[in-house]
Write a protein that holds these residues in place. Structure first.
Motif, PDB file in Angstrom:
ATOM      1  N   UNK B 622       0.673  -1.492  -0.241  1.00  0.00           N
ATOM      2  CA  UNK B 622      -0.015  -0.064  -0.007  1.00  0.00           C
ATOM      3  C   UNK B 622       0.886   1.063   0.218  1.00  0.00           C
ATOM      4  N   UNK B 623       0.452   2.343  -0.950  1.00  0.00           N
ATOM      5  CA  UNK B 623       1.286   3.168  -0.507  1.00  0.00           C
ATOM      6  C   UNK B 623       0.041   4.924  -0.420  1.00  0.00           C
ATOM      7  N   UNK B 624       0.682   5.393   0.574  1.00  0.00           N
ATOM      8  CA  UNK B 624       0.300   6.852   1.096  1.00  0.00           C
ATOM      9  C   UNK B 624      -0.004   7.125  -0.551  1.00  0.00           C
ATOM     10  N   UNK B 625      -1.246   7.916  -0.910  1.00  0.00           N
ATOM     11  CA  UNK B 625      -1.226   8.474  -2.299  1.00  0.00           C
ATOM     12  C   UNK B 625      -0.816   9.867  -2.089  1.00  0.00           C
ATOM     13  N   UNK B 626      -1.909  10.035  -0.653  1.00  0.00           N
ATOM     14  CA  UNK B 626      -2.258  12.357  -0.510  1.00  0.00           C
ATOM     15  C   UNK B 626      -0.540  13.033  -0.750  1.00  0.00           C
ATOM     16  N   UNK B 627       0.287  12.380  -0.902  1.00  0.00           N
ATOM     17  CA  UNK B 627       1.338  13.309  -0.694  1.00  0.00           C
ATOM     18  C   UNK B 627       1.245  12.807  -2.054  1.00  0.00           C
ATOM     19  N   UNK B 628       1.704  12.327  -3.139  1.00  0.00           N
ATOM     20  CA  UNK B 628       1.101  11.897  -5.033  1.00  0.00           C
ATOM     21  C   UNK B 628       0.157  12.691  -5.340  1.00  0.00           C
ATOM     22  N   UNK B 629      -0.964  12.372  -4.659  1.00  0.00           N
ATOM     23  CA  UNK B 629      -1.780  13.083  -4.658  1.00  0.00           C
ATOM     24  C   UNK B 629      -1.710  14.762  -4.616  1.00  0.00           C
ATOM     25  N   UNK B 630      -1.251  15.153  -4.455  1.00  0.00           N
ATOM     26  CA  UNK B 630      -0.722  16.910  -4.160  1.00  0.00           C
ATOM     27  C   UNK B 630       0.444  16.824  -4.342  1.00  0.00           C
ATOM     28  N   UNK B 631       0.866  16.189  -4.881  1.00  0.00           N
ATOM     29  CA  UNK B 631       2.428  16.289  -6.422  1.00  0.00           C
ATOM     30  C   UNK B 631       1.485  16.646  -7.404  1.00  0.00           C
ATOM     31  N   UNK B 632       0.492  15.139  -7.506  1.00  0.00           N
ATOM     32  CA  UNK B 632      -0.432  16.029  -8.805  1.00  0.00           C
ATOM     33  C   UNK B 632      -0.482  16.876  -8.832  1.00  0.00           C
TER      34      UNK B 632
END
Lengths: 203, 872
Positions: B622-632
């Motif tokens: 599982x990868x927390x995408x919160x960061x990635x979402x923010x990044x995206x």
């Protein structure tokens, strides 16, 4: 001749100013050119009739400010606004401020000469620019309630999103209403629409 | 007058009286000495004569009576006429005493002057006999008799009478004896008597016979012994004894009877036993003997053992001879091979049996065939050997010891294990081998074992080898009991498990390393079983979801999902098992997770299934995408900013360009007008060129306007328009007829209704873009074709397709066709298609590109029909 109608061309771009002057002279009109609105106002003689062709974006006083100034002074000088960037709000504002037409660069020269001749003809009766009121009202009557409301808001200069939000309808519906208004009123463009109903409103 | 003189002078009767009186002392003395002189038979014989002689000697000096025995010896004494009688009497007495004493002494010292050898022997025998006589007198079963053969009557026969049961007063003589004897024994007695009375013989009388006692009629055995004494060739006297030997004889008889019984016993004995006479002839043999050694016969009686078995070893024959001499022999473990080659193992005993007369009647042999037993023993020994070998050679270490802890036995494997030799181990104790740290724990177990609390135990501990190395062993210990109360032993089965321990350690270390890796991972790794129960969660998982490991493991993984997903999760699993199709197995999928505080956050989940020890588990990364979402979001913003910047730049550029363009346009118009007013028109071509220049300027203006429209975020000016009219206009502008060589344009505007609500300028831009792309795609291909078609799709939309027969779309390109800032064209800005997509989507339509049938590319877009728009 004292009745000689002068076209005042105000633009900070030398080439454009010169090309317009050349064109209008060739059409047999008297032309005076100014590099800025201030320069024009400073050189203005009250009794001279004519019309003004002015750019909007200029250093110092902008075209819109000049419009306001002329309206405030109560000078009966028809103004034709030329601009490199036109959108509805600008067109509406310009119309409300008393401009008789708005041309977008690069404009067709024919459009320019037609607008100038119209302006010179109007002279004092610049306010008589546009579609006759009766016609405007008649066309308005053909609109539905919603369409009327949309028309009013368009004339105010509201963008579609605001119209949609305030009317509680979707932007898409606003677009539909707007398109119908344009069709039914036979307005060629938004600015024409504005011109059409602004005069009616004024009157 | 002296006594002697008195005696001399006295009258005969008086002399006799005196003589008698003088003999009295001799008689008294004799009586006193008699007990000591009893065995001197000659004395007995001559007593009366001695007595007479003594008297005479006393009366008549000069008469000497001498005897070899202890007698009064009267030597001639000189007449003592001159003395008084008293003196002479005294002298007489003294002489008698002295002489007697002297004679006694002489006798005792074997000097017996004048005695014949034979007489001496006889006398000796008489003496002995008289002693015996005296002794037997004491016994009731022995009677002595003194038979006067001439007179045919015995003296002192009370005892004889008693033994024989004679009436008191019965004369005891041979005839009397014969009368009582049983008829069948009479000849025997007579023969013995004749032999004894024979003067040519030794006079020994021996007889044993049965009598019938007159007193009670009982049958008694009598044994008689006697010695006959001869005089002048005539038997005159027999002295002897007779004994009642009935008991002895009965015993003997019983013995003989019992010998018969022995025979029966022998014959019936369950063991192999046989009785032989002195010549090794069978007298009796038991059934078992006959069966074993009988060689098929039914009875062996009368057969000679040596003839029956010709193969009897000489050593045994020697033994038999020894037995016949009275020796006893036995062997518990003898071995012989019979004539048939059959091997026998025999335990035997050989002993003599006595006959009636006390001699050795023969040999008794008892033999026990222990072949079977032997074989069993051999087999046992072999099995013991095998066991022993097994014990010794076993691959597993065996060690046995006393309950007290001393080692008794250890096999090779154990020796190899410990590095000690068997002998060294035997002097050690179990506990000596154990590693110091493990001793305490081991002792506890051993105590319990000895106490009987536990029947055995299995433990793993460390041994210290002889060379000091430390090994891990797995030990099974148990307590065994000897037969009966024969003691207790501890038996340990020991295996070296150092390797296993090492690999366990390695495995544990590997597990620890993997755990460290798992916990060090930045992504959460969560494993669940088929029921959805969480098996493990790593440190990143704990951090990500905000739980501690213990709060999650063992509970359903639903707890980590938002409500809706949680409910569906079990369905997903069930579905997967049913269909084998995993919706998210292997594929990364964007989902949402729910933290402990209830907040929901985007996650990227990749699921893997694995079989671990036959169990199916699912492992989720599982990868927390919160960061990635923010990044995206950030990236989108940046892209948007860039586009905005480009837009702004384009806008600014457009604005700048407008100025000269406008001016140029005006100049050109002016020039044209001037020319048109000129009196002469020689410069018609100039006019034409100026017009065209003016067109181009106008066109440039249009382009700039469109460019501004591309990037402006201004509102579309949607009005009712005819799509077909626009298509024709744009097509004419982009692909003017007669202006493009080799390119054919086909318009198939087949839609029945083409009135749409659209911003004419914007849709015009889209069409321009597509047509330009089509034109460029076909640029390098010969004889190319571009087609524009429209048709209604039946859902209130009109679809327009722009197709070319160029090289077509590469797969890789198709994915990102509509991405901004991607361009396949070397000189492309890469915004055309993405902006077209924005425009179409703003018009609530779709735009896409695909490879055409038969090659080439087809771009299609849809727009809603004006008639399909519903009014609110």
């Amino acid at each position: 001749m004292s009745d000689h109608q002068i076209v005042h061309v105000i633009d900070d771009d030398d080439a454009l100013r010169d090309s317009v002057r050349l064109f209008l002279v060739n059409e047999g009109l008297g032309v005076r050119t100014y590099g800025s609105a201030n320069e024009f106002l400073a050189a203005l003689d009250a009794p001279h009739a004519g019309c003004v062709v002015t750019d909007v974006r200029m250093p110092g006083m902008s075209g819109m400010e000049l419009l306001a100034h002329i309206a405030a002074k109560g000078l009966s000088l028809p103004v034709i606004v030329i601009t490199g960037h036109a959108d509805v709000p600008l067109a509406v504002r310009a119309m409300k401020q008393g401009a008789i037409d708005l041309l977008e660069k690069p404009f067709k020269a024919e459009e320019l000469i037609a607008a100038v001749r119209r302006g010179l003809a109007l002279g004092k009766d610049s306010h008589l620019n546009g579609t006759p009121v009766e016609v405007a009202l008649a066309r308005r009557a053909m609109l539905s309630v919603r369409e009327n409301e949309v028309l009013d808001r368009l004339i105010k200069g509201q963008p579609n999103k605001i119209i949609a939000y305030e009317m509680g309808i979707s932007p898409r519906t606003v677009e539909v209403h707007r398109a119908n208004v344009m069709k039914k009123t036979q307005a060629g463009s938004l600015s024409e629409l504005v011109r059409m109903f602004l005069n009616a409103d004024r009157n | 007058m002296s006594a002697l003189g008195a005696i001399h002078d006295a009258r005969w009767p008086l002399k006799i009286a005196l003589g008698i009186a003088a003999s009295l002392p001799g008689i008294v003395l004799r009586l006193a000495l008699e007990p000591r002189l009893f065995d001197h038979l000659p004395y007995q014989a001559y007593y009366p004569g001695v007595l007479v002689a003594s008297i005479l000697g006393g009366l008549l000096p000069g008469v000497a009576a001498a005897s070899a025995s202890t007698l009064w010896v009267h030597l001639w004494s000189p007449p003592l006429t001159d003395f008084s009688s008293g003196v002479r009497l005294a002298f007489f007495l003294g002489n008698s005493l002295a002489i007697s004493g002297f004679a006694e002494a002489m006798h005792r010292t074997l000097w017996r002057p004048g005695e014949a050898e034979g007489r001496r022997e006889e006398a000796e025998r008489l003496l002995i006999a008289s002693e015996k006589f005296r002794l037997t007198q004491a016994s009731e079963t022995i009677a002595a008799f003194d038979l006067d053969i001439e007179k045919n009557a015995a003296k002192d026969v009370d005892a004889v009478r008693r033994i024989f049961g004679f009436e008191p007063g019965t004369v005891v003589n041979p005839q009397a004896i014969l009368r009582t004897a049983l008829p069948e024994d009479v000849p025997k007695i007579k023969a013995a008597l004749e032999a004894a009375f024979d003067a040519a013989g030794d006079g020994v009388y021996i007889a044993e016979y049965r009598i019938r006692r007159p007193s009670d009629g009982a049958e008694r055995w009598i044994a008689a012994r006697g010695q006959v004494f001869f005089e002048a060739g005539r038997a005159i006297r027999m002295i002897g004894i007779c004994r009642d030997v009935t008991d002895e004889r009965t015993a003997e008889h019983a013995l003989r009877k019992s010998q018969a019984q022995v025979r029966i016993f022998v014959e019936r004995a369950p063991i192999s036993i046989a009785m032989f006479d002195r010549d090794m002839v069978y007298l009796a043999a038991s059934r078992a003997w006959i069966e074993t050694y009988g060689r098929g016969r039914d009875s062996l009686v009368g057969l000679n053992h040596y003839k029956l078995h010709s193969d009897i070893p000489d050593r045994w024959k020697a033994i038999h001879r020894g037995v016949l001499k009275g020796e006893f022999h036995s062997d518990v473990n003898d071995h012989w091979i019979d004539a048939d080659g059959q091997e026998h193992w025999v335990r035997w005993a050989a002993y003599p049996w006595s006959d009636e007369v006390g001699g050795i009647g023969g040999v008794v042999l008892s033999a026990e065939e222990i072949s079977a037993q032997k074989r069993a023993e051999v087999a046992l020994r072999e099995s013991e050997e095998k066991f022993r070998n097994a014990f010794v050679e076993a691959a597993v270490g065996f060690v046995m010891g006393e309950a007290g802890g001393a080692i008794l036995e250890a096999n090779k494997a154990f020796c190899r294990l410990t590095g000690y030799s068997a002998d060294e181990l035997k002097s050690m104790r179990f506990v000596d081998l154990i590693h110091p740290d493990d001793k305490a724990g081991n002792n506890v177990l051993d105590e319990r074992l000895r106490a009987g609390d536990i029947p055995g135990y299995i433990a793993e501990n460390r041994y210290v080898r002889k060379d000091g190395a430390i090994i891990w062993v797995r030990k099974s210990a148990s307590l065994t009991h000897g037969a009966g109360d024969g003691g207790r032993w501890i038996v340990n089965l020991v295996e070296d498990v150092t390797e296993r321990k090492r690999s366990e350690e390695t495995a544990a270390r590997t597990v620890a390393q993997l755990s460290a890796i798992l916990d060090g991972a930045t992504d959460a790794v969560i494993s669940i079983d088929v029921a959805g129960i969480v098996q493990s969660i790593n440190a990143a998982g704990e951090r990500m979801f905000g739980y501690e490991r213990g709060e999650v493991v063992g509970r359903n993984v639903r707890m980590l999902m938002p409500e809706g997903d949680a409910r569906r999760h079990d369905e997903y699993i069930a579905n997967y098992f049913r269909t084998g199709v995993g919706k998210i197995i292997g594929v990364g999928r964007e989902m949402e997770g729910r933290r402990k505080d209830g907040s929901v956050f985007p996650i990227d989940l990749a699921l893997v299934e694995a079989v671990v020890y036959d169990e199916l588990i699912f492992i989720g990364f599982v990868r927390d995408l919160s960061e990635r979402r923010n990044f995206e979001i950030r990236m989108d913003q940046l892209a948007a900013q860039r586009l905005t910047a480009i837009g702004g730049m384009a806008g600014a550029l457009a604005h700048e360009l407008n100025q000269p363009l406008a001016a140029a346009g005006v100049y050109l118009a002016t020039a044209r007008r001037m020319l048109s007013r000129a009196p002469d028109k020689p410069l018609a071509p100039v006019e034409d060129a100026l017009e065209r220049a003016g067109d181009q300027v106008a066109r440039m203006g249009d382009m700039i306007r469109r460019l501004r429209g591309f990037v402006a975020h201004g509102e579309a000016d949607k009005t009712h328009q005819s799509l077909h009219a626009l298509i024709r206009e744009i097509a004419a502008a982009e692909l003017p007829e007669g202006r493009t060589e080799g390119l054919a344009l086909t318009l198939s505007l087949n839609a029945e209704d083409d009135e749409v609500l659209m911003d004419r300028v914007q849709i015009g831009q889209v069409l321009s873009n597509l047509l330009r792309n089509a034109k460029e795609a076909t640029a390098d291909s010969p004889g190319s074709h571009v087609g524009v078609s429209t048709e209604l799709n039946g859902e209130g939309m009109i679809r327009c397709e722009v197709s070319d027969d160029g090289p077509g779309l590469a797969d890789a390109v198709r994915e990102s066709l509509f991405e901004p800032l991607t361009s396949t064209k070397a000189t492309g800005m890469g915004v055309g298609l993405s902006i077209s997509k924005s425009i179409i989507e703003a018009h609530y339509g779709r735009i896409w590109g695909e490879s055409g049938h038969g090659g080439g590319t087809v771009f299609s877009f849809t727009l809603p029909l004006a008639s399909a728009e519903s009014e609110e």
